[in-house]
Design a protein around this motif. Structure first.
Motif, PDB file in Angstrom:
ATOM      1  N   TRP A  79       0.841  -1.185   0.000  1.00 23.57           N
ATOM      2  CA  TRP A  79       0.000   0.000   0.000  1.00 23.57           C
ATOM      3  C   TRP A  79       0.878   1.237   0.000  1.00 23.57           C
ATOM      4  CZ3 TRP A  79      -0.351   3.915   3.755  1.00 23.57           C
ATOM      5  CH2 TRP A  79      -1.412   4.805   3.593  1.00 23.57           C
ATOM      6  N   CYS A  80       0.404   2.308  -0.625  1.00 22.74           N
ATOM      7  CA  CYS A  80       1.067   3.604  -0.483  1.00 22.74           C
ATOM      8  C   CYS A  80       0.012   4.685  -0.389  1.00 22.74           C
ATOM      9  CB  CYS A  80       2.046   3.887  -1.619  1.00 22.74           C
ATOM     10  SG  CYS A  80       1.319   4.249  -3.213  1.00 22.74           S
ATOM     11  N   GLN A  81       0.294   5.701   0.434  1.00 24.86           N
ATOM     12  CA  GLN A  81      -0.580   6.861   0.508  1.00 24.86           C
ATOM     13  C   GLN A  81      -0.195   7.796  -0.627  1.00 24.86           C
ATOM     14  OE1 GLN A  81      -0.270   9.474   3.927  1.00 24.86           O
ATOM     15  NE2 GLN A  81      -2.379  10.131   3.648  1.00 24.86           N
ATOM     16  N   LEU A  82      -1.178   8.246  -1.372  1.00 26.26           N
ATOM     17  CA  LEU A  82      -0.949   9.112  -2.529  1.00 26.26           C
ATOM     18  C   LEU A  82      -2.098  10.097  -2.609  1.00 26.26           C
ATOM     19  CD1 LEU A  82       0.517   9.714  -5.268  1.00 26.26           C
ATOM     20  CD2 LEU A  82      -1.093   8.105  -6.281  1.00 26.26           C
ATOM     21  N   THR A  83      -1.795  11.372  -2.558  1.00 27.54           N
ATOM     22  CA  THR A  83      -2.837  12.389  -2.598  1.00 27.54           C
ATOM     23  C   THR A  83      -2.207  13.746  -2.890  1.00 27.54           C
ATOM     24  OG1 THR A  83      -4.794  13.152  -1.372  1.00 27.54           O
ATOM     25  CG2 THR A  83      -2.753  12.938  -0.121  1.00 27.54           C
ATOM     26  N   PRO A  84      -3.009  14.735  -3.264  1.00 35.95           N
ATOM     27  CA  PRO A  84      -2.435  16.071  -3.413  1.00 35.95           C
ATOM     28  C   PRO A  84      -1.826  16.539  -2.092  1.00 35.95           C
ATOM     29  CG  PRO A  84      -4.622  15.985  -4.396  1.00 35.95           C
ATOM     30  CD  PRO A  84      -4.429  14.696  -3.641  1.00 35.95           C
ATOM     31  N   ARG A  85      -0.681  17.161  -2.159  1.00 36.12           N
ATOM     32  CA  ARG A  85      -0.027  17.650  -0.941  1.00 36.12           C
ATOM     33  C   ARG A  85      -0.957  18.581  -0.164  1.00 36.12           C
ATOM     34  NH1 ARG A  85       5.309  18.784   1.357  1.00 36.12           N
ATOM     35  NH2 ARG A  85       4.891  20.429   2.859  1.00 36.12           N
ATOM     36  N   ALA A  86      -1.754  19.366  -0.863  1.00 34.49           N
ATOM     37  CA  ALA A  86      -2.681  20.299  -0.212  1.00 34.49           C
ATOM     38  C   ALA A  86      -3.682  19.580   0.691  1.00 34.49           C
ATOM     39  CB  ALA A  86      -3.408  21.127  -1.262  1.00 34.49           C
ATOM     40  N   LYS A 111       8.150  21.254   5.254  1.00 35.43           N
ATOM     41  CA  LYS A 111       7.456  22.436   4.730  1.00 35.43           C
ATOM     42  C   LYS A 111       7.616  22.494   3.206  1.00 35.43           C
ATOM     43  CE  LYS A 111       7.234  25.526   8.602  1.00 35.43           C
ATOM     44  NZ  LYS A 111       5.807  25.517   8.714  1.00 35.43           N
ATOM     45  N   PRO A 112       6.665  23.086   2.505  1.00 33.08           N
ATOM     46  CA  PRO A 112       6.757  23.145   1.043  1.00 33.08           C
ATOM     47  C   PRO A 112       8.055  23.790   0.570  1.00 33.08           C
ATOM     48  CG  PRO A 112       4.616  23.923   1.791  1.00 33.08           C
ATOM     49  CD  PRO A 112       5.469  23.753   3.012  1.00 33.08           C
ATOM     50  N   VAL A 113       8.570  23.260  -0.508  1.00 31.58           N
ATOM     51  CA  VAL A 113       9.786  23.790  -1.129  1.00 31.58           C
ATOM     52  C   VAL A 113       9.442  24.991  -2.005  1.00 31.58           C
ATOM     53  CG1 VAL A 113      11.656  23.215  -2.732  1.00 31.58           C
ATOM     54  CG2 VAL A 113      10.882  21.536  -1.049  1.00 31.58           C
ATOM     55  N   ASP A 114       8.257  24.933  -2.616  1.00 33.22           N
ATOM     56  CA  ASP A 114       7.779  26.005  -3.477  1.00 33.22           C
ATOM     57  C   ASP A 114       6.251  25.946  -3.494  1.00 33.22           C
ATOM     58  OD1 ASP A 114       7.118  23.878  -5.228  1.00 33.22           O
ATOM     59  OD2 ASP A 114       9.022  24.071  -6.280  1.00 33.22           O
ATOM     60  N   TRP A 161       1.678  16.471  -5.887  1.00 35.68           N
ATOM     61  CA  TRP A 161       1.068  15.393  -5.126  1.00 35.68           C
ATOM     62  C   TRP A 161       2.152  14.803  -4.242  1.00 35.68           C
ATOM     63  CZ3 TRP A 161      -3.354  11.839  -6.683  1.00 35.68           C
ATOM     64  CH2 TRP A 161      -4.439  12.591  -7.155  1.00 35.68           C
ATOM     65  N   SER A 162       1.740  14.097  -3.188  1.00 41.47           N
ATOM     66  CA  SER A 162       2.682  13.523  -2.236  1.00 41.47           C
ATOM     67  C   SER A 162       2.460  12.028  -2.071  1.00 41.47           C
ATOM     68  CB  SER A 162       2.521  14.183  -0.866  1.00 41.47           C
ATOM     69  OG  SER A 162       2.915  15.527  -0.909  1.00 41.47           O
ATOM     70  N   LEU A 163       3.561  11.313  -2.039  1.00 36.55           N
ATOM     71  CA  LEU A 163       3.570   9.897  -1.692  1.00 36.55           C
ATOM     72  C   LEU A 163       4.247   9.850  -0.322  1.00 36.55           C
ATOM     73  CD1 LEU A 163       4.614   6.992  -4.035  1.00 36.55           C
ATOM     74  CD2 LEU A 163       4.887   6.935  -1.576  1.00 36.55           C
ATOM     75  N   THR A 164       3.455   9.668   0.727  1.00 33.58           N
ATOM     76  CA  THR A 164       3.977   9.848   2.078  1.00 33.58           C
ATOM     77  C   THR A 164       4.254   8.559   2.835  1.00 33.58           C
ATOM     78  OG1 THR A 164       1.724  10.088   2.876  1.00 33.58           O
ATOM     79  CG2 THR A 164       2.936  12.115   2.386  1.00 33.58           C
ATOM     80  N   CYS A 165       3.597   7.475   2.512  1.00 27.03           N
ATOM     81  CA  CYS A 165       3.778   6.208   3.233  1.00 27.03           C
ATOM     82  C   CYS A 165       3.868   5.066   2.234  1.00 27.03           C
ATOM     83  CB  CYS A 165       2.589   5.896   4.129  1.00 27.03           C
ATOM     84  SG  CYS A 165       2.321   7.008   5.467  1.00 27.03           S
ATOM     85  N   LEU A 166       4.647   4.081   2.595  1.00 29.28           N
ATOM     86  CA  LEU A 166       4.741   2.850   1.806  1.00 29.28           C
ATOM     87  C   LEU A 166       4.776   1.675   2.768  1.00 29.28           C
ATOM     88  CD1 LEU A 166       7.481   3.813  -0.746  1.00 29.28           C
ATOM     89  CD2 LEU A 166       5.297   2.845  -1.365  1.00 29.28           C
ATOM     90  N   TYR A 167       4.090   0.617   2.404  1.00 31.85           N
ATOM     91  CA  TYR A 167       4.140  -0.591   3.222  1.00 31.85           C
ATOM     92  C   TYR A 167       4.029  -1.800   2.302  1.00 31.85           C
ATOM     93  CZ  TYR A 167       3.074  -4.314   6.432  1.00 31.85           C
ATOM     94  OH  TYR A 167       3.119  -5.498   7.116  1.00 31.85           O
ATOM     95  N   LEU A 173       5.418  14.683  -8.494  1.00 31.51           N
ATOM     96  CA  LEU A 173       5.126  13.845  -7.333  1.00 31.51           C
ATOM     97  C   LEU A 173       6.291  13.971  -6.371  1.00 31.51           C
ATOM     98  CD1 LEU A 173       3.319  11.768  -5.907  1.00 31.51           C
ATOM     99  CD2 LEU A 173       4.548   9.987  -7.168  1.00 31.51           C
ATOM    100  N   GLU A 174       5.970  14.255  -5.118  1.00 35.30           N
ATOM    101  CA  GLU A 174       6.978  14.418  -4.082  1.00 35.30           C
ATOM    102  C   GLU A 174       6.948  13.219  -3.149  1.00 35.30           C
ATOM    103  OE1 GLU A 174       7.687  18.976  -3.043  1.00 35.30           O
ATOM    104  OE2 GLU A 174       6.739  17.895  -1.386  1.00 35.30           O
ATOM    105  N   ALA A 175       8.108  12.901  -2.574  1.00 39.35           N
ATOM    106  CA  ALA A 175       8.215  11.830  -1.580  1.00 39.35           C
ATOM    107  C   ALA A 175       9.173  12.281  -0.492  1.00 39.35           C
ATOM    108  CB  ALA A 175       8.708  10.542  -2.237  1.00 39.35           C
TER     109      ALA A 175
END
Length: 132
Positions: free
Chosen positions: A20-27, A39-42, A47-53, A83-85
């Motif tokens: 599983w991975c969490q994937l959603t707009p960073r906002a 914190k945001p770079v710009d 979108w952000s990929l924040t978790c992986l399992y 996409l950010e991670a």
């Protein structure tokens, strides 16, 4: 039920969920803005990929890379510019990670865009290079 994209992706093998991975707009993840190291770079609407399992017994078989590849395609289809991670860099400090490893994201084409903490880079993949 709320409208919008699902909050992640699930990898299946023979009908069983194995990753599983969490994937959603960073906002959609305001908690990221409250963590100084994330914190945001710009102002890009990434979108952000924040978790992986990946389940034990299924690790080291390419499931993480498959989830990342599908996350790239999904974010691209949703119109995200990138996409950010926020993975862990095991070369700097060995530890377990629920956010994935920087080396895996680098193999998938992500680049380090900043490093506020040595072991936790913010990595990004420009989605223009991803096919439809």
């Amino acid at each position: 039920m709320d409208a919008g994209p699902p909050p992640g992706l699930i990898a299946f093998e023979s009908g069983s969920a194995v990753g599983w991975c969490q994937l959603t707009p960073r906002a959609a993840l305001p908690a990221l803005d409250r963590m100084w190291r994330l914190k945001p770079v710009d102002s890009a609407p990434v979108w952000s990929l924040t978790c992986l399992y990946v389940r034990k017994g299924h690790r080291r078989r390419g499931i993480t890379l498959a989830l990342i590849a599908e996350a790239l395609r999904t974010a691209k289809r949703a119109g995200a510019p990138a996409l950010e991670a926020y993975p862990f860099d095991a070369e700097v400090s060995p530890s377990a990670s629920g956010t994935g490893y920087a080396s895996t994201f680098a193999r998938a084409g992500f680049k380090v865009i900043t490093r506020r903490v040595p072991a936790r880079p913010i990595m990004r993949h420009d989605l223009e290079s991803i096919g439809p």
